[in-house]
Structure formats: structure tokens, C-alpha cells
Design a protein around this motif. Structure first.
Motif, short mmCIF file in Angstrom:
data_model
loop_
_atom_site.label_atom_id
_atom_site.label_comp_id
_atom_site.label_asym_id
_atom_site.label_seq_id
_atom_site.Cartn_x
_atom_site.Cartn_y
_atom_site.Cartn_z
N LEU A 49 0.83 -1.19 0.00
CA LEU A 49 0.00 0.00 0.00
C LEU A 49 0.88 1.25 0.00
CD1 LEU A 49 -2.61 -1.15 2.67
CD2 LEU A 49 -2.81 -1.24 0.17
N LEU A 50 0.52 2.19 -0.85
CA LEU A 50 1.25 3.45 -0.96
C LEU A 50 0.37 4.59 -0.48
CD1 LEU A 50 2.71 3.05 -4.58
CD2 LEU A 50 3.64 2.19 -2.41
N ALA A 51 0.97 5.52 0.25
CA ALA A 51 0.29 6.74 0.67
C ALA A 51 0.88 7.88 -0.15
CB ALA A 51 0.50 7.00 2.15
N GLU A 52 0.00 8.60 -0.84
CA GLU A 52 0.44 9.72 -1.67
C GLU A 52 -0.29 10.98 -1.24
OE1 GLU A 52 1.42 7.43 -5.85
OE2 GLU A 52 -0.65 8.06 -5.47
N ARG A 53 0.44 12.06 -1.20
CA ARG A 53 -0.14 13.37 -0.92
C ARG A 53 0.24 14.28 -2.07
NH1 ARG A 53 1.62 14.95 4.55
NH2 ARG A 53 -0.22 13.88 5.34
N ASP A 54 -0.77 14.80 -2.74
CA ASP A 54 -0.55 15.67 -3.91
C ASP A 54 0.33 14.98 -4.95
OD1 ASP A 54 -2.08 17.74 -2.71
OD2 ASP A 54 -0.31 18.38 -1.57
N GLY A 55 0.12 13.67 -5.13
CA GLY A 55 0.85 12.91 -6.13
C GLY A 55 2.26 12.51 -5.73
N VAL A 56 2.66 12.81 -4.50
CA VAL A 56 4.01 12.49 -4.03
C VAL A 56 3.93 11.35 -3.02
CG1 VAL A 56 6.03 13.38 -2.78
CG2 VAL A 56 4.77 14.87 -4.36
N LEU A 57 4.78 10.35 -3.19
CA LEU A 57 4.82 9.21 -2.28
C LEU A 57 5.33 9.68 -0.92
CD1 LEU A 57 4.48 6.16 -1.82
CD2 LEU A 57 6.81 5.87 -2.70
N VAL A 58 4.52 9.45 0.13
CA VAL A 58 4.92 9.85 1.49
C VAL A 58 5.00 8.68 2.45
CG1 VAL A 58 4.18 12.26 1.28
CG2 VAL A 58 2.56 10.53 2.11
N GLY A 59 4.49 7.50 2.04
CA GLY A 59 4.55 6.36 2.95
C GLY A 59 4.20 5.05 2.27
N CYS A 70 -1.80 -12.25 9.31
CA CYS A 70 -1.72 -10.91 8.71
C CYS A 70 -0.39 -10.30 9.11
CB CYS A 70 -2.86 -10.04 9.22
SG CYS A 70 -4.50 -10.75 9.03
N HIS A 71 0.51 -10.12 8.15
CA HIS A 71 1.85 -9.64 8.44
C HIS A 71 2.06 -8.23 7.90
CE1 HIS A 71 2.97 -13.70 9.63
NE2 HIS A 71 2.49 -14.14 8.48
N LEU A 72 2.64 -7.38 8.71
CA LEU A 72 2.94 -6.00 8.32
C LEU A 72 4.45 -5.80 8.25
CD1 LEU A 72 0.28 -4.50 10.67
CD2 LEU A 72 0.27 -4.23 8.19
N TYR A 73 4.89 -5.25 7.14
CA TYR A 73 6.31 -4.99 6.91
C TYR A 73 6.46 -3.63 6.26
CZ TYR A 73 6.16 -10.15 6.68
OH TYR A 73 5.92 -11.47 6.91
N ARG A 74 7.64 -3.10 6.29
CA ARG A 74 8.05 -1.92 5.54
C ARG A 74 7.10 -0.73 5.74
NH1 ARG A 74 12.95 -3.27 3.03
NH2 ARG A 74 13.19 -1.06 3.09
N LEU A 75 6.63 -0.53 6.99
CA LEU A 75 5.94 0.71 7.30
C LEU A 75 7.01 1.78 7.28
CD1 LEU A 75 3.43 2.32 8.15
CD2 LEU A 75 4.02 1.79 10.53
N ALA A 76 6.93 2.64 6.30
CA ALA A 76 7.94 3.70 6.14
C ALA A 76 7.23 4.99 5.77
CB ALA A 76 8.94 3.31 5.04
N VAL A 77 7.63 6.06 6.42
CA VAL A 77 7.09 7.38 6.14
C VAL A 77 8.26 8.30 5.84
CG1 VAL A 77 5.77 9.34 7.07
CG2 VAL A 77 5.07 7.00 7.61
N HIS A 78 8.12 9.10 4.79
CA HIS A 78 9.18 10.03 4.43
C HIS A 78 9.50 10.93 5.62
CE1 HIS A 78 11.40 13.24 2.49
NE2 HIS A 78 11.63 12.37 1.51
N PRO A 79 10.78 11.18 5.88
CA PRO A 79 11.14 12.01 7.04
C PRO A 79 10.40 13.35 7.10
CG PRO A 79 13.11 11.00 6.11
CD PRO A 79 11.97 10.67 5.17
N ASP A 80 10.11 13.96 5.96
CA ASP A 80 9.41 15.24 5.95
C ASP A 80 7.91 15.11 6.24
OD1 ASP A 80 11.82 16.44 5.30
OD2 ASP A 80 11.37 16.52 3.15
N ALA A 81 7.39 13.89 6.24
CA ALA A 81 5.95 13.68 6.45
C ALA A 81 5.65 12.96 7.76
CB ALA A 81 5.37 12.89 5.27
#
Length: 142
Positions: A49-59, A70-81
């Protein structure tokens, strides 16, 4: 800040996501390459799953379901977000996916040394299980 839009990653997102993980993810995985990405989106198309804000990938988060767990991996959020609710929106979407697939409990891979991630996971209702330890074995040499 606007709420990020969540969507499933597709094959065309490989370069974008791999570059994003180099900036936003803590640590690397042996699967962080084009072939690993292709296997993930080809085997379980809705898992990344990708999180985008104004067309920019943020997470990102990988919400993998094997029919049992149900396994969760690679939860990553851009440092600025960070600290803007991106992780919460991603986890809500992952949990909705799991529920729709019949999942009953989510588990997350979280690095011991990543203290800031511990706070985010706890805020989302997750807790460590100290009686479990991850055991691994590389299946092939790089």
C-alpha cells in the motif's frame, strides 16, 4: 495537511518505491530490488500500500496475508511527512484489507533499535510479544 490517498502499488511503481525505501525505511531487505518488488506485487497485488499526498509518495506498508496470518512490513514514512498521521492512515488501510480477507490479528516486523517506530506502533494499538523471537535463514546466497 491533507489526508494521504492510499492505493495498491503496481509493477510500474518499482523504481519509485525502491528509491523511497532508501530514504524513508529503516534498514534494508534482501528483497529490495526489482525482482523482489515484482514478486511481491505479482504474488499479492494488493499487499503493498502506498500513501500519496498531492501525487508524491509519502509512505508505504506491506500488508501481506497468507490465509492464516496478517503480516505487516516496511511501514515507512518520508522524514518530511512524519508525525502527520501518514502511518495511521496506512495502518488503517492495511487493517481494513486484512479484515476484508478474513484476517483476525495483525503482526508487525519492527526493528528493536528503531525506537521512534515503537512509539508509532504503540499509538496504533500494537504491542511487542517478548516471548517470541524471529528466526531466519537465508534461502540463497547473494
Amino acid at each position: 495537511m491533507s489526508t494521504p490517498r492510499i492505493r495498491a502499488a503496481g509493477p510500474a511503481d518499482a523504481a519509485l518505491v525502491l528509491a523511497f525505501w532508501r530514504v524513508a525505511a529503516e534498514g534494508t531487505s534482501i528483497s529490495d530490488d526489482e525482482a523482489g518488488f515484482a514478486r511481491l506485487v505479482g504474488t499479492d497485488p494488493g499487499a503493498l500500500l502506498l500513501a500519496e499526498r498531492d501525487g508524491v509518495l509519502v509512505g508505504t506498508v506491506i500488508a501481506g496475508f497468507d490465509g492464516w496470518r496478517c503480516h505487516l512490513y516496511r511501514l515507512a514514512v518520508h522524514p518530511d511527512a512524519r508525525r502527520q498521521g501518514v502511518a495511521r492512515v496506512l495502518l488503517d488501510a492495511a487493517e481494513a484489507r486484512f479484515t476484508a480477507l478474513g484476517g483476525r490479528r495483525g503482526d508487525a516486523m519492527v526493528l528493536e533499535r528503531n525506537e521512534s517506530a515503537h512509539h508509532a506502533w504503540r499509538a496504533a494499538g500494537y504491542a511487542p510479544e517478548p516471548h517470541w523471537r524471529r528466526w531466519t535463514k537465508p534461502l540463497r546466497r547473494s
